[in-house]
Design a protein around this motif. Structure first.
Motif, PDB file in Angstrom:
ATOM      1  N   ALA A  67       0.824  -1.211   0.000  1.00 46.49           N
ATOM      2  CA  ALA A  67       0.000   0.000   0.000  1.00 46.49           C
ATOM      3  C   ALA A  67       0.858   1.260   0.000  1.00 46.49           C
ATOM      4  O   ALA A  67       0.473   2.271  -0.587  1.00 46.49           O
ATOM      5  CB  ALA A  67      -0.938  -0.008   1.207  1.00 46.49           C
ATOM      6  N   ARG A  68       2.016   1.211   0.631  1.00 44.64           N
ATOM      7  CA  ARG A  68       2.932   2.355   0.633  1.00 44.64           C
ATOM      8  C   ARG A  68       3.767   2.420  -0.651  1.00 44.64           C
ATOM      9  O   ARG A  68       4.479   3.390  -0.885  1.00 44.64           O
ATOM     10  CB  ARG A  68       3.879   2.280   1.823  1.00 44.64           C
ATOM     11  N   GLY A  69       3.704   1.372  -1.467  1.00 44.68           N
ATOM     12  CA  GLY A  69       4.441   1.378  -2.722  1.00 44.68           C
ATOM     13  C   GLY A  69       5.931   1.164  -2.543  1.00 44.68           C
ATOM     14  O   GLY A  69       6.732   1.651  -3.341  1.00 44.68           O
ATOM     15  N   SER A  70       6.318   0.432  -1.503  1.00 42.47           N
ATOM     16  CA  SER A  70       7.735   0.169  -1.256  1.00 42.47           C
ATOM     17  C   SER A  70       8.102  -1.217  -1.773  1.00 42.47           C
ATOM     18  O   SER A  70       7.696  -2.228  -1.209  1.00 42.47           O
ATOM     19  CB  SER A  70       8.043   0.246   0.242  1.00 42.47           C
ATOM     20  N   HIS A  71       8.896  -1.222  -2.822  1.00 44.16           N
ATOM     21  CA  HIS A  71       9.382  -2.484  -3.380  1.00 44.16           C
ATOM     22  C   HIS A  71      10.200  -3.243  -2.329  1.00 44.16           C
ATOM     23  O   HIS A  71      10.108  -4.465  -2.215  1.00 44.16           O
ATOM     24  CB  HIS A  71      10.216  -2.192  -4.618  1.00 44.16           C
ATOM     25  N   PHE A  72      10.983  -2.500  -1.561  1.00 43.59           N
ATOM     26  CA  PHE A  72      11.836  -3.115  -0.547  1.00 43.59           C
ATOM     27  C   PHE A  72      11.018  -3.822   0.540  1.00 43.59           C
ATOM     28  O   PHE A  72      11.212  -5.007   0.798  1.00 43.59           O
ATOM     29  CB  PHE A  72      12.745  -2.050   0.077  1.00 43.59           C
ATOM     30  N   VAL A  73      10.091  -3.109   1.171  1.00 38.28           N
ATOM     31  CA  VAL A  73       9.311  -3.713   2.259  1.00 38.28           C
ATOM     32  C   VAL A  73       8.464  -4.862   1.722  1.00 38.28           C
ATOM     33  O   VAL A  73       8.393  -5.933   2.329  1.00 38.28           O
ATOM     34  CB  VAL A  73       8.445  -2.657   2.988  1.00 38.28           C
ATOM     35  N   PHE A  74       7.841  -4.674   0.563  1.00 38.88           N
ATOM     36  CA  PHE A  74       7.004  -5.740   0.002  1.00 38.88           C
ATOM     37  C   PHE A  74       7.843  -6.979  -0.325  1.00 38.88           C
ATOM     38  O   PHE A  74       7.479  -8.101   0.027  1.00 38.88           O
ATOM     39  CB  PHE A  74       6.276  -5.252  -1.253  1.00 38.88           C
ATOM     40  N   SER A  75       8.979  -6.777  -0.956  1.00 39.06           N
ATOM     41  CA  SER A  75       9.824  -7.903  -1.347  1.00 39.06           C
ATOM     42  C   SER A  75      10.380  -8.639  -0.132  1.00 39.06           C
ATOM     43  O   SER A  75      10.301  -9.875  -0.041  1.00 39.06           O
ATOM     44  CB  SER A  75      10.968  -7.407  -2.233  1.00 39.06           C
ATOM     45  N   GLN A  76      10.936  -7.890   0.818  1.00 32.35           N
ATOM     46  CA  GLN A  76      11.534  -8.528   1.993  1.00 32.35           C
ATOM     47  C   GLN A  76      10.490  -9.264   2.825  1.00 32.35           C
ATOM     48  O   GLN A  76      10.741 -10.340   3.348  1.00 32.35           O
ATOM     49  CB  GLN A  76      12.257  -7.494   2.852  1.00 32.35           C
ATOM     50  N   HIS A  77       9.297  -8.683   2.933  1.00 33.52           N
ATOM     51  CA  HIS A  77       8.290  -9.327   3.784  1.00 33.52           C
ATOM     52  C   HIS A  77       7.501 -10.396   3.046  1.00 33.52           C
ATOM     53  O   HIS A  77       6.813 -11.190   3.688  1.00 33.52           O
ATOM     54  CB  HIS A  77       7.441  -8.270   4.499  1.00 33.52           C
ATOM     55  N   SER A  78       7.654 -10.486   1.748  1.00 34.74           N
ATOM     56  CA  SER A  78       7.176 -11.685   1.051  1.00 34.74           C
ATOM     57  C   SER A  78       7.992 -12.873   1.552  1.00 34.74           C
ATOM     58  O   SER A  78       7.444 -13.941   1.846  1.00 34.74           O
ATOM     59  CB  SER A  78       7.334 -11.534  -0.469  1.00 34.74           C
ATOM     60  N   LYS A  79       9.281 -12.667   1.668  1.00 40.65           N
ATOM     61  CA  LYS A  79      10.173 -13.725   2.178  1.00 40.65           C
ATOM     62  C   LYS A  79       9.875 -14.038   3.646  1.00 40.65           C
ATOM     63  O   LYS A  79       9.816 -15.205   4.045  1.00 40.65           O
ATOM     64  CB  LYS A  79      11.629 -13.302   1.999  1.00 40.65           C
ATOM     65  N   SER A  80       9.675 -12.984   4.443  1.00 40.80           N
ATOM     66  CA  SER A  80       9.368 -13.180   5.871  1.00 40.80           C
ATOM     67  C   SER A  80       8.041 -13.905   6.050  1.00 40.80           C
ATOM     68  O   SER A  80       7.906 -14.761   6.928  1.00 40.80           O
ATOM     69  CB  SER A  80       9.317 -11.831   6.594  1.00 40.80           C
ATOM     70  N   ALA A  81       7.062 -13.546   5.232  1.00 40.47           N
ATOM     71  CA  ALA A  81       5.739 -14.199   5.315  1.00 40.47           C
ATOM     72  C   ALA A  81       5.862 -15.681   4.979  1.00 40.47           C
ATOM     73  O   ALA A  81       5.261 -16.538   5.636  1.00 40.47           O
ATOM     74  CB  ALA A  81       4.752 -13.512   4.376  1.00 40.47           C
ATOM     75  N   ARG A  82       6.670 -15.979   3.991  1.00 37.62           N
ATOM     76  CA  ARG A  82       6.898 -17.376   3.601  1.00 37.62           C
ATOM     77  C   ARG A  82       7.564 -18.140   4.742  1.00 37.62           C
ATOM     78  O   ARG A  82       7.162 -19.251   5.074  1.00 37.62           O
ATOM     79  CB  ARG A  82       7.779 -17.381   2.345  1.00 37.62           C
ATOM     80  N   ARG A  83       8.575 -17.523   5.379  1.00 37.86           N
ATOM     81  CA  ARG A  83       9.248 -18.175   6.522  1.00 37.86           C
ATOM     82  C   ARG A  83       8.289 -18.380   7.691  1.00 37.86           C
ATOM     83  O   ARG A  83       8.424 -19.337   8.438  1.00 37.86           O
ATOM     84  CB  ARG A  83      10.456 -17.344   6.980  1.00 37.86           C
ATOM     85  N   ALA A  84       7.307 -17.481   7.832  1.00 35.62           N
ATOM     86  CA  ALA A  84       6.325 -17.608   8.918  1.00 35.62           C
ATOM     87  C   ALA A  84       5.260 -18.653   8.605  1.00 35.62           C
ATOM     88  O   ALA A  84       4.426 -18.957   9.443  1.00 35.62           O
ATOM     89  CB  ALA A  84       5.666 -16.258   9.188  1.00 35.62           C
ATOM     90  N   GLY A  85       5.291 -19.195   7.375  1.00 39.58           N
ATOM     91  CA  GLY A  85       4.349 -20.249   7.002  1.00 39.58           C
ATOM     92  C   GLY A  85       3.115 -19.773   6.269  1.00 39.58           C
ATOM     93  O   GLY A  85       2.181 -20.556   6.041  1.00 39.58           O
ATOM     94  N   LEU A  86       3.068 -18.502   5.871  1.00 43.34           N
ATOM     95  CA  LEU A  86       1.920 -17.999   5.117  1.00 43.34           C
ATOM     96  C   LEU A  86       1.900 -18.650   3.735  1.00 43.34           C
ATOM     97  O   LEU A  86       2.933 -18.742   3.074  1.00 43.34           O
ATOM     98  CB  LEU A  86       1.989 -16.475   4.996  1.00 43.34           C
ATOM     99  N   ALA A  87       0.738 -19.115   3.326  1.00 43.03           N
ATOM    100  CA  ALA A  87       0.607 -19.827   2.049  1.00 43.03           C
ATOM    101  C   ALA A  87       0.977 -18.914   0.876  1.00 43.03           C
ATOM    102  O   ALA A  87       0.665 -17.724   0.868  1.00 43.03           O
ATOM    103  CB  ALA A  87      -0.826 -20.326   1.879  1.00 43.03           C
TER     104      ALA A  87
END
Length: 197
Positions: A67-87
Protein backbone atom coordinates in the motif's frame (compact mmCIF):
# COMPACT_ATOMS: atom_id res chain seq x y z
CA UNK A 1 27.04 -1.12 15.88
CA UNK A 2 29.70 -3.75 15.21
CA UNK A 3 27.67 -6.42 17.01
CA UNK A 4 24.61 -5.43 15.00
CA UNK A 5 26.56 -5.46 11.72
CA UNK A 6 27.88 -8.92 12.54
CA UNK A 7 24.33 -10.14 13.15
CA UNK A 8 23.11 -8.80 9.79
CA UNK A 9 26.18 -9.03 7.54
CA UNK A 10 28.47 -11.60 9.15
CA UNK A 11 32.16 -10.89 9.58
CA UNK A 12 32.71 -8.26 6.88
CA UNK A 13 32.43 -4.52 6.37
CA UNK A 14 29.03 -3.93 4.71
CA UNK A 15 30.16 -0.57 3.32
CA UNK A 16 33.26 -2.03 1.63
CA UNK A 17 31.42 -5.26 0.70
CA UNK A 18 27.72 -4.39 0.34
CA UNK A 19 24.87 -6.87 0.10
CA UNK A 20 22.71 -9.07 2.30
CA UNK A 21 21.87 -12.76 2.26
CA UNK A 22 18.50 -11.95 0.63
CA UNK A 23 20.14 -10.00 -2.19
CA UNK A 24 19.45 -6.40 -1.18
CA UNK A 25 22.24 -3.82 -1.28
CA UNK A 26 22.12 -3.58 2.54
CA UNK A 27 22.30 0.19 2.59
CA UNK A 28 19.19 0.56 4.80
CA UNK A 29 21.28 -0.64 7.76
CA UNK A 30 24.42 1.26 6.87
CA UNK A 31 22.48 4.52 6.34
CA UNK A 32 20.63 4.31 9.67
CA UNK A 33 23.83 3.24 11.44
CA UNK A 34 24.94 6.87 11.09
CA UNK A 35 22.44 7.58 13.89
CA UNK A 36 22.76 4.52 16.15
CA UNK A 37 19.98 5.66 18.48
CA UNK A 38 17.45 5.53 15.65
CA UNK A 39 18.64 2.11 14.53
CA UNK A 40 18.32 0.87 18.12
CA UNK A 41 14.81 2.38 18.31
CA UNK A 42 13.79 0.41 15.22
CA UNK A 43 14.69 -2.74 17.15
CA UNK A 44 13.06 -1.70 20.43
CA UNK A 45 10.24 -4.23 20.14
CA UNK A 46 11.51 -7.18 18.07
CA UNK A 47 8.98 -9.29 16.19
CA UNK A 48 10.38 -12.36 17.94
CA UNK A 49 9.20 -10.99 21.29
CA UNK A 50 5.69 -10.43 20.01
CA UNK A 51 2.92 -12.98 20.77
CA UNK A 52 0.86 -11.74 17.80
CA UNK A 53 0.42 -14.57 15.26
CA UNK A 54 3.49 -14.20 12.97
CA UNK A 55 1.44 -15.00 9.87
CA UNK A 56 -1.01 -12.20 10.65
CA UNK A 57 1.87 -9.85 11.47
CA UNK A 58 3.66 -10.59 8.20
CA UNK A 59 0.42 -10.37 6.24
CA UNK A 60 -0.11 -6.89 7.71
CA UNK A 61 3.46 -5.79 7.02
CA UNK A 62 3.31 -7.18 3.49
CA UNK A 63 0.12 -5.21 2.78
CA UNK A 64 1.70 -2.12 4.38
CA UNK A 65 4.66 -2.37 2.00
CA UNK A 66 2.38 -2.82 -0.97
CA UNK A 67 0.00 0.00 0.00
CA UNK A 68 2.93 2.36 0.63
CA UNK A 69 4.44 1.38 -2.72
CA UNK A 70 7.74 0.17 -1.26
CA UNK A 71 9.38 -2.48 -3.38
CA UNK A 72 11.84 -3.12 -0.55
CA UNK A 73 9.31 -3.71 2.26
CA UNK A 74 7.00 -5.74 0.00
CA UNK A 75 9.82 -7.90 -1.35
CA UNK A 76 11.53 -8.53 1.99
CA UNK A 77 8.29 -9.33 3.78
CA UNK A 78 7.18 -11.69 1.05
CA UNK A 79 10.17 -13.72 2.18
CA UNK A 80 9.37 -13.18 5.87
CA UNK A 81 5.74 -14.20 5.32
CA UNK A 82 6.90 -17.38 3.60
CA UNK A 83 9.25 -18.18 6.52
CA UNK A 84 6.33 -17.61 8.92
CA UNK A 85 4.35 -20.25 7.00
CA UNK A 86 1.92 -18.00 5.12
CA UNK A 87 0.61 -19.83 2.05
CA UNK A 88 2.04 -18.78 -1.31
CA UNK A 89 -1.49 -18.18 -2.62
CA UNK A 90 -2.04 -15.58 0.11
CA UNK A 91 1.31 -13.87 -0.49
CA UNK A 92 0.49 -13.51 -4.18
CA UNK A 93 -3.05 -12.25 -3.43
CA UNK A 94 -2.05 -9.43 -1.05
CA UNK A 95 -2.15 -6.77 -3.82
CA UNK A 96 -5.74 -7.71 -4.74
CA UNK A 97 -6.95 -9.08 -1.41
CA UNK A 98 -10.38 -7.44 -1.68
CA UNK A 99 -11.39 -9.76 -4.53
CA UNK A 100 -9.53 -12.86 -3.35
CA UNK A 101 -11.19 -15.75 -1.53
CA UNK A 102 -7.82 -16.96 -0.20
CA UNK A 103 -8.15 -15.22 3.17
CA UNK A 104 -9.93 -16.14 6.40
CA UNK A 105 -12.24 -13.67 8.16
CA UNK A 106 -9.45 -12.81 10.61
CA UNK A 107 -6.98 -12.19 7.78
CA UNK A 108 -9.52 -10.04 5.93
CA UNK A 109 -10.06 -7.99 9.10
CA UNK A 110 -6.29 -7.47 9.41
CA UNK A 111 -5.96 -6.46 5.75
CA UNK A 112 -8.90 -4.06 6.00
CA UNK A 113 -7.35 -2.56 9.16
CA UNK A 114 -4.06 -2.01 7.30
CA UNK A 115 -5.88 -0.30 4.44
CA UNK A 116 -7.67 2.00 6.89
CA UNK A 117 -4.37 2.82 8.57
CA UNK A 118 -2.33 3.31 5.40
CA UNK A 119 -4.69 4.18 2.55
CA UNK A 120 -7.17 6.18 4.60
CA UNK A 121 -4.74 7.92 6.94
CA UNK A 122 -5.89 6.06 10.05
CA UNK A 123 -9.63 6.16 9.36
CA UNK A 124 -10.57 2.63 10.35
CA UNK A 125 -14.30 2.08 9.97
CA UNK A 126 -16.17 0.86 13.06
CA UNK A 127 -17.23 -2.30 11.20
CA UNK A 128 -13.59 -3.09 10.37
CA UNK A 129 -12.58 -2.55 13.98
CA UNK A 130 -15.44 -4.74 15.19
CA UNK A 131 -14.26 -7.55 12.87
CA UNK A 132 -10.70 -7.07 14.11
CA UNK A 133 -11.85 -7.30 17.76
CA UNK A 134 -13.59 -10.59 16.96
CA UNK A 135 -10.31 -11.92 15.59
CA UNK A 136 -7.75 -10.54 18.05
CA UNK A 137 -7.48 -9.58 21.71
CA UNK A 138 -6.90 -5.89 22.40
CA UNK A 139 -3.18 -6.19 23.17
CA UNK A 140 -2.65 -7.94 19.83
CA UNK A 141 -4.49 -5.13 18.06
CA UNK A 142 -2.06 -2.69 19.67
CA UNK A 143 0.88 -4.82 18.52
CA UNK A 144 -0.56 -4.96 15.02
CA UNK A 145 -0.96 -1.17 15.03
CA UNK A 146 2.66 -0.78 16.08
CA UNK A 147 4.00 -3.05 13.33
CA UNK A 148 1.87 -1.43 10.62
CA UNK A 149 3.10 2.01 11.66
CA UNK A 150 6.72 0.90 12.02
CA UNK A 151 6.81 -0.63 8.56
CA UNK A 152 4.94 2.32 7.07
CA UNK A 153 7.82 4.41 8.43
CA UNK A 154 10.34 2.00 6.89
CA UNK A 155 8.52 1.98 3.54
CA UNK A 156 8.17 5.75 3.38
CA UNK A 157 11.71 6.56 4.48
CA UNK A 158 13.26 3.93 2.23
CA UNK A 159 11.51 5.48 -0.76
CA UNK A 160 12.40 9.03 0.32
CA UNK A 161 16.07 8.18 0.90
CA UNK A 162 16.20 5.86 -2.15
CA UNK A 163 17.60 2.93 -0.25
CA UNK A 164 17.57 -0.77 -1.08
CA UNK A 165 15.08 -1.79 -3.81
CA UNK A 166 13.44 1.65 -3.60
CA UNK A 167 16.48 3.32 -5.17
CA UNK A 168 14.63 3.96 -8.43
CA UNK A 169 14.19 7.02 -10.62
CA UNK A 170 10.98 9.02 -10.31
CA UNK A 171 8.28 7.21 -12.31
CA UNK A 172 5.90 10.12 -12.80
CA UNK A 173 7.65 12.33 -15.35
CA UNK A 174 6.73 13.84 -18.67
CA UNK A 175 7.34 11.55 -21.62
CA UNK A 176 8.60 13.69 -24.51
CA UNK A 177 6.51 13.69 -27.68
CA UNK A 178 8.17 12.45 -30.87
CA UNK A 179 9.81 15.23 -32.83
CA UNK A 180 8.06 14.36 -36.09
CA UNK A 181 4.49 13.45 -37.08
CA UNK A 182 2.29 10.54 -36.20
CA UNK A 183 0.89 11.97 -32.98
CA UNK A 184 -2.44 13.75 -32.91
CA UNK A 185 -2.75 16.87 -30.84
CA UNK A 186 -5.47 16.74 -28.18
CA UNK A 187 -7.15 19.70 -29.89
CA UNK A 188 -7.44 17.76 -33.14
CA UNK A 189 -10.88 18.17 -34.80
CA UNK A 190 -11.39 14.37 -34.75
CA UNK A 191 -11.48 14.48 -30.96
CA UNK A 192 -13.86 17.43 -31.02
CA UNK A 193 -16.24 15.53 -33.37
CA UNK A 194 -16.29 12.60 -30.93
CA UNK A 195 -17.45 14.92 -28.18
CA UNK A 196 -14.32 14.37 -26.16
CA UNK A 197 -13.55 18.11 -25.95
Amino acid sequence: MLAFYTEVFGVRDPVAEPGTATGTPGNWWTAWARVPGILRAFRAYPAGDCPLDPQLRELAVLRTGYARGSHFVFSQHSKSARRAGLAEEKIRAVPYWTISDAFSDAERAVLAFVDGMILEGGRVHDCVFAALRKALPEDHILMLTYFVNMYALHATSTKALRLEYDDVPERVVEIPAPEQGGVQDWRDPVWAERGAL
